[in-house]
Motif scaffolding. Structure first.
Motif, PDB file in Angstrom:
ATOM      1  N   SER A   1     -10.284   1.061   2.577  1.00 49.98           N
ATOM      2  CA  SER A   1     -10.056   2.405   2.028  1.00 49.98           C
ATOM      3  C   SER A   1     -10.323   3.522   3.019  1.00 49.98           C
ATOM      4  O   SER A   1     -10.406   4.686   2.630  1.00 49.98           O
ATOM      5  CB  SER A   1     -10.944   2.610   0.801  1.00 49.98           C
ATOM      6  OG  SER A   1     -12.319   2.518   1.161  1.00 49.98           O
TER       7      SER A   1
ATOM      8  N   HIS B   1     -14.513   8.309   4.991  1.00 50.56           N
ATOM      9  CA  HIS B   1     -14.500   7.774   3.636  1.00 50.56           C
ATOM     10  C   HIS B   1     -15.660   6.789   3.486  1.00 50.56           C
ATOM     11  O   HIS B   1     -15.824   5.882   4.302  1.00 50.56           O
ATOM     12  CB  HIS B   1     -13.180   7.064   3.355  1.00 50.56           C
ATOM     13  CG  HIS B   1     -12.012   8.000   3.269  1.00 50.56           C
ATOM     14  ND1 HIS B   1     -10.709   7.566   3.262  1.00 50.56           N
ATOM     15  CD2 HIS B   1     -11.947   9.356   3.180  1.00 50.56           C
ATOM     16  CE1 HIS B   1      -9.893   8.604   3.178  1.00 50.56           C
ATOM     17  NE2 HIS B   1     -10.622   9.697   3.131  1.00 50.56           N
TER      18      HIS B   1
ATOM     19  N   HIS C   1     -16.500   4.801   0.526  1.00 44.90           N
ATOM     20  CA  HIS C   1     -16.307   4.280  -0.826  1.00 44.90           C
ATOM     21  C   HIS C   1     -16.619   2.796  -0.950  1.00 44.90           C
ATOM     22  O   HIS C   1     -16.268   2.167  -1.950  1.00 44.90           O
ATOM     23  CB  HIS C   1     -14.882   4.561  -1.283  1.00 44.90           C
ATOM     24  CG  HIS C   1     -14.538   6.018  -1.266  1.00 44.90           C
ATOM     25  ND1 HIS C   1     -15.089   6.921  -2.148  1.00 44.90           N
ATOM     26  CD2 HIS C   1     -13.736   6.743  -0.445  1.00 44.90           C
ATOM     27  CE1 HIS C   1     -14.621   8.134  -1.886  1.00 44.90           C
ATOM     28  NE2 HIS C   1     -13.810   8.049  -0.866  1.00 44.90           N
TER      29      HIS C   1
ATOM     30  N   SER D   1      -1.649   6.199  -2.603  1.00 42.17           N
ATOM     31  CA  SER D   1      -2.970   6.056  -3.192  1.00 42.17           C
ATOM     32  C   SER D   1      -3.056   4.895  -4.161  1.00 42.17           C
ATOM     33  O   SER D   1      -3.990   4.802  -4.926  1.00 42.17           O
ATOM     34  CB  SER D   1      -3.334   7.352  -3.927  1.00 42.17           C
ATOM     35  OG  SER D   1      -2.393   7.617  -4.940  1.00 42.17           O
TER      36      SER D   1
ATOM     37  N   LEU E   1      -7.690   4.948  -2.831  1.00 39.05           N
ATOM     38  CA  LEU E   1      -7.510   5.086  -1.391  1.00 39.05           C
ATOM     39  C   LEU E   1      -7.155   3.720  -0.815  1.00 39.05           C
ATOM     40  O   LEU E   1      -7.869   2.740  -1.040  1.00 39.05           O
ATOM     41  CB  LEU E   1      -8.785   5.613  -0.724  1.00 39.05           C
ATOM     42  CG  LEU E   1      -9.150   7.067  -1.027  1.00 39.05           C
ATOM     43  CD1 LEU E   1     -10.523   7.389  -0.461  1.00 39.05           C
ATOM     44  CD2 LEU E   1      -8.109   8.016  -0.449  1.00 39.05           C
ATOM     45  N   VAL E   2      -6.054   3.665  -0.084  1.00 39.00           N
ATOM     46  CA  VAL E   2      -5.594   2.401   0.486  1.00 39.00           C
ATOM     47  C   VAL E   2      -5.161   2.639   1.926  1.00 39.00           C
ATOM     48  O   VAL E   2      -4.248   3.417   2.186  1.00 39.00           O
ATOM     49  CB  VAL E   2      -4.403   1.822  -0.304  1.00 39.00           C
ATOM     50  CG1 VAL E   2      -3.948   0.513   0.327  1.00 39.00           C
ATOM     51  CG2 VAL E   2      -4.770   1.619  -1.761  1.00 39.00           C
TER      52      VAL E   2
ATOM     53  N   CYS F   1       0.870  -1.172   0.000  1.00 37.40           N
ATOM     54  CA  CYS F   1       0.000   0.000   0.000  1.00 37.40           C
ATOM     55  C   CYS F   1       0.905   1.219   0.000  1.00 37.40           C
ATOM     56  O   CYS F   1       1.532   1.506   1.010  1.00 37.40           O
ATOM     57  CB  CYS F   1      -0.878   0.037   1.242  1.00 37.40           C
ATOM     58  SG  CYS F   1      -1.636  -1.521   1.661  1.00 37.40           S
TER      59      CYS F   1
END
Length: 614
Positions: free
Chosen positions: A417, A429, A431, A31, A402-403, A28
Motif C-alpha cells: 500500500s 503511507h 497502513h 484505489s 491504497l494499492v 490494481c
C-alpha cells in the motif's frame, strides 16, 4: 511525469492444492483491488465466493462508513443503504445479508457523497463528488445516471452534498444541495427543473442542508443561513433569498440546523478553530444561547425524529467522537451511550428506527434503535429500549483503499500500500500490511521500524514464497525487506512480521535519497527455486538475492548504472534471467546468473535502452 505503475498479475497455483481451468487475475486499479474470474477454479478448499465466469469482484474498505439511509419497500421490511468513501453496501437486517454496490455493479464513480431513498419510485439515489447522480432499483440494479450537473459549464465545486425530500411540497422532486447552490430534480422525468444560486453565480455558496419551515425554504451554508418563500416565483434569483441576521455569526459555516418543538432551533456551527472546532447554539423563546451537549469539542452528527405530533414524541441525538446523547423536547438528556455491540460508536451519520405494536384496535409506536454509520466497524445497530439487541455488519475488505502492488498464490493475496510521487519521493503511507486468505482479510498494523523514521513506511512491492505461500516479503521504500509469516495457527499465532532485513543483517545497503540515508526496496520477485530477487534503490550494489536457505548475496554490477540510474521493478523469468526496470526511461537490466545465483563469477548482464548513445 512518471507515476507509480499499476500491475496485473496472474495467480500462481501449486499442484495438489488446486486445479486451474483458465486464469484468475488481480488488477490494481487506483484505489481498489479487483478480481476477475476468467474460468472456474476448482480447489480442495472453498477459496472463492461463487460468482459467474467473467465477472469482477471488488475489495474495498467497507468498515469506514459515512452515511446511511433506510430504504422502505411495499413488499418487505426494506434495507439499509450505507455509504463509504469509495462505494456502498446494503444490509437486509432480518435476512442478515450484506450486498456490495460499487463501480463493478454500476456505480458511476468511486467517490459517492450523498444518499437518498425515493419511497414512491422505490429507487436508491446516489450523489457523487463529480456531480453525477445515480439511480438504483430496490434490488441494487443500476437504472439511470443523471450527468447534467457534472457536464454543466459551471466553474466551481459540483459535488453533491445532500439529497433532500420535501414530500409536503412535491413527492416527485428532490432538492440537491451542492458545492455551488441547490438543484431541483424531477424524479419521474429525470430532468433538472431549477437551480438556486443564493447569492448569485459570482458568489457561489456551498449548501450543506435544506428544510421547509413555516412556508419558507431554509438552506444552511458555508457562509450563513438563507431563507426564501416557498411560493416565490423566481427562486433562482438571489433577490428571492435573505440571510438570517439574528444568528450568533451571520456568515458562519453551519453544518446542521434542526427545527424543534416549541419553536426551538438548534444550530451547529463549525468554528475553524482546531482546539474548539464546533459550537452548538439553541434558540428558545427568541433568544440564542450556547448549548453544551458533548464531552468532546467536535460534533460529528445531529439527527432528530418524531413518532407522533406531540412534543413528547420528539427526540434528538447528538454525536461526538465517542458518544451519542439523546435529548427530549425539553432538552433534558434521556440517554447516553458509548458503544453498540461492543464497538465504540465513532459516528459519522445516524438514524432512528421505530417499533410498532398493536393492542386491539390501537397502534402504538415507540423508538426502537439508532442505526449508526460507524467509521471503524461498518453499520451498527444500537438498541435504545434497554433490551440490548445490538448488532453490526461489515463486508470483508482491506483496511484502506491504497494499492501499489499485488501478489497472489493459491488462495493467498497480499497488497503493498505504499506510494511515491512523480519525483519518486516517498509518501510515508503507514497502513501496515494486509492481504486475503481464502475469503478472509488479514491486517498486520504498522509497527516500529529500525531506522530514525516513525513506523514502517511505503511498502512498495510484495512477493509470496512459491515454496510456502504463507511466507510473504514486502519491500519498503525506506525500511528494507519486511518478512511476514501468514499461517495463523496455535503454534505460529496470527499473521505477523517475523523479521526486518536491512544493512545491519543482510547484504542490503543504504542509499542516499529522500533526505537521509535509507534502505529502499523498489522491486521483489521469487524465482521458481524459491530465491527472492531484490532491487536496492540508490545503493552501491543495486541487485541482491535471498536464497531459499535464507542467505543473502549481492550481484556485482560495478558502476554499470552510473550515478543517475537505479533499479525498480524486478521480474525473475522462468528461463533464469532476472529483468529489472531502470526508472525514468533509462531502460532495462537483464541479469543472467548461469543458474548459479550464489556464485557470481560466471554471471553476465546487459542494459537495454532505446538510445544508441547509452
Amino acid at each position: 511525469m512518471e507515476l507509480p505503475v499499476t500491475h496485473l498479475h496472474p495467480v500462481n497455483f501449486l499442484q495438489g492444492n488446486a486445479m486451474l481451468r483458465g486464469l484468475v487475475f488481480f488488477a490494481c486499479i487506483g484505489s481498489a483491488v479487483l478480481q476477475l474470474n476468467a474460468q472456474q477454479l476448482i480447489a480442495s478448499e472453498e477459496m472463492q465466493e461463487n460468482r459467474p465466469v467473467g465477472t469482477w469482484t471488488d475489495y474495498l474498505p467497507y468498515h469506514q462508513t459515512e452515511e446511511l439511509v433506510h430504504c422502505t419497500s411495499a413488499a418487505d421490511s426494506g434495507f439499509w443503504a450505507v455509504r463509504t468513501e469509495h462505494a456502498l453496501f446494503k444490509v437486509e437486517e432480518w435476512q442478515n445479508t450484506v450486498e456490495r454496490i460499487s463501480t463493478v455493479h454500476g456505480l458511476s464513480g468511486s467517490q459517492p457523497t450523498a444518499l437518498a431513498w425515493d419511497a414512491k419510485g422505490e429507487m436508491l439515489i446516489v450523489g457523487h463528488a463529480s456531480g453525477i447522480i445515480d439511480f438504483f432499483s430496490n434490488t441494487g440494479d443500476w437504472l439511470y445516471t443523471l450527468n447534467d450537473i457534472a457536464e454543466s459549464n459551471l466553474i466551481g465545486d459540483k459535488s453533491i452534498v445532500s439529497l433532500n425530500w420535501l414530500e409536503s411540497i412535491d413527492p416527485d422532486l428532490i432538492y440537491v444541495t451542492t458545492g455551488f447552490g441547490v438543484v431541483i430534480v424531477n424524479l419521474r422525468e429525470l430532468d433538472i427543473r431549477d437551480t438556486w444560486y443564493l447569492e448569485g453565480q459570482q458568489s457561489l455558496r456551498k449548501c450543506l442542508g435544506l428544510a421547509e419551515h413555516e412556508g419558507k425554504f431554509v438552506v444552511w451554508t458555508d457562509a450563513g443561513v438563507f431563507e426564501a418563500d416557498v411560493q416565490h416565483p423566481f427562486l433562482s434569483s438571489p433577490d428571492a433569498w435573505s440571510r438570517w441576521e439574528d444568528i450568533p455569526l451571520e456568515s458562519g459555516y453551519y453544518a446542521h440546523l434542526v427545527f424543534a418543538p416549541d419553536n426551538a432551533i438548534l444550530l451547529h456551527m463549525k468554528t475553524g478553530d482546531s482546539n474548539a472546532p464546533d459550537d452548538l447554539w439553541l434558540k428558545m423563546e427568541g433568544i440564542w444561547q450556547p448549548f453544551q451537549a458533548s464531552e468532546s469539542a467536535q460534533i460529528l452528527d445531529i439527527e432528530a425524529d418524531a413518532i407522533g405530533s406531540n412534543p413528547e414524541d420528539w427526540r434528538i441525538a447528538i454525536a461526538d467522537h465517542q458518544s451519542i446523547r439523546i435529548f427530549d423536547h425539553t432538552w433534558e438528556e434521556v440517554q447516553l451511550d458509548y458503544a453498540a455491540d461492543g464497538v465504540p460508536l465513532r459516528v459519522r451519520d445516524m438514524a432512528f428506527s421505530h417499533r410498532t405494536e398493536v393492542f386491539g384496535n390501537v397502534m402504538q409506536m415507540s423508538f426502537q434503535d439508532v442505526f449508526i454509520a460507524n467509521f471503524e466497524q461498518g453499520l451498527l445497530k444500537m438498541d435504545i429500549t434497554g433490551d440490548e439487541q445490538d448488532a453490526h455488519w461489515t463486508p470483508e475488505g482491506p483496511p484502506v483503499a491504497l494499492v501499489r502492488d499485488v501478489d497472489a498464490w493459491n488462495d493467498q493475496i497480499w497488497v503493498a500500500s505504499g506510494g511515491i510521487d512523480e519525483t519518486w519521493t516517498g509518501m510515508y503511507h503507514k497502513h501496515g500490511f494486509y492481504g486475503m486468505s481464502g475469503v478472509r482479510w488479514n491486517w498486520i498494523p504498522n509497527e516500529d521500524g529500525e531506522n530514525d523514521l516513525l513506523g514502517i513506511n511505503d511498502p512498495m512491492v510484495v512477493s509470496i514464497d512459491p515454496l510456502n505461500p504463507y511466507h510473504v516479503f514486502f519491500g519498503s521504500w525506506e525500511e528494507g525487506l519486511i518478512e511476514v509469516q501468514n499461517e495463523a495457527s496455535p503454534e505460529t499465532g496470527p499473521p505477523a512480521i517475523v523479521a526486518i532485513h536491512n544493512e545491519t543483517n543482510s547484504t542490503l545497503q543504504l542509499g542516499d535519497f529522500g533526505g537521509s540515508p535509507r534502505c529502499g526496496i523498489g522491486g521483489l520477485d521469487f524465482d521458481d527455486a524459491g530465491n527472492l530477487w531484490i532491487s536496492n534503490a540508490h545503493a552501491e550494489d543495486p541487485l541482491h538475492v535471498r536464497l531459499a536457505d535464507g542467505t543473502f548475496h549481492s550481484m556485482p554490477l560495478g558502476n554499470a548504472l552510473g550515478n543517475e540510474r537505479w533499479l525498480g521493478d524486478v521480474l525473475a523469468a522462468r528461463n533464469g534471467y532476472v529483468w529489472c526496470v531502470l526508472p525514468r526511461g533509462y531502460g532495462l537490466l537483464v541479469y543472467d546468473t548461469n543458474n548459479t545465483p550464489a556464485e557470481t563469477g560466471d554471471d553476465d548482464w546487459r542494459i537495454l535502452t532505446t538510445s544508441e548513445s547509452k
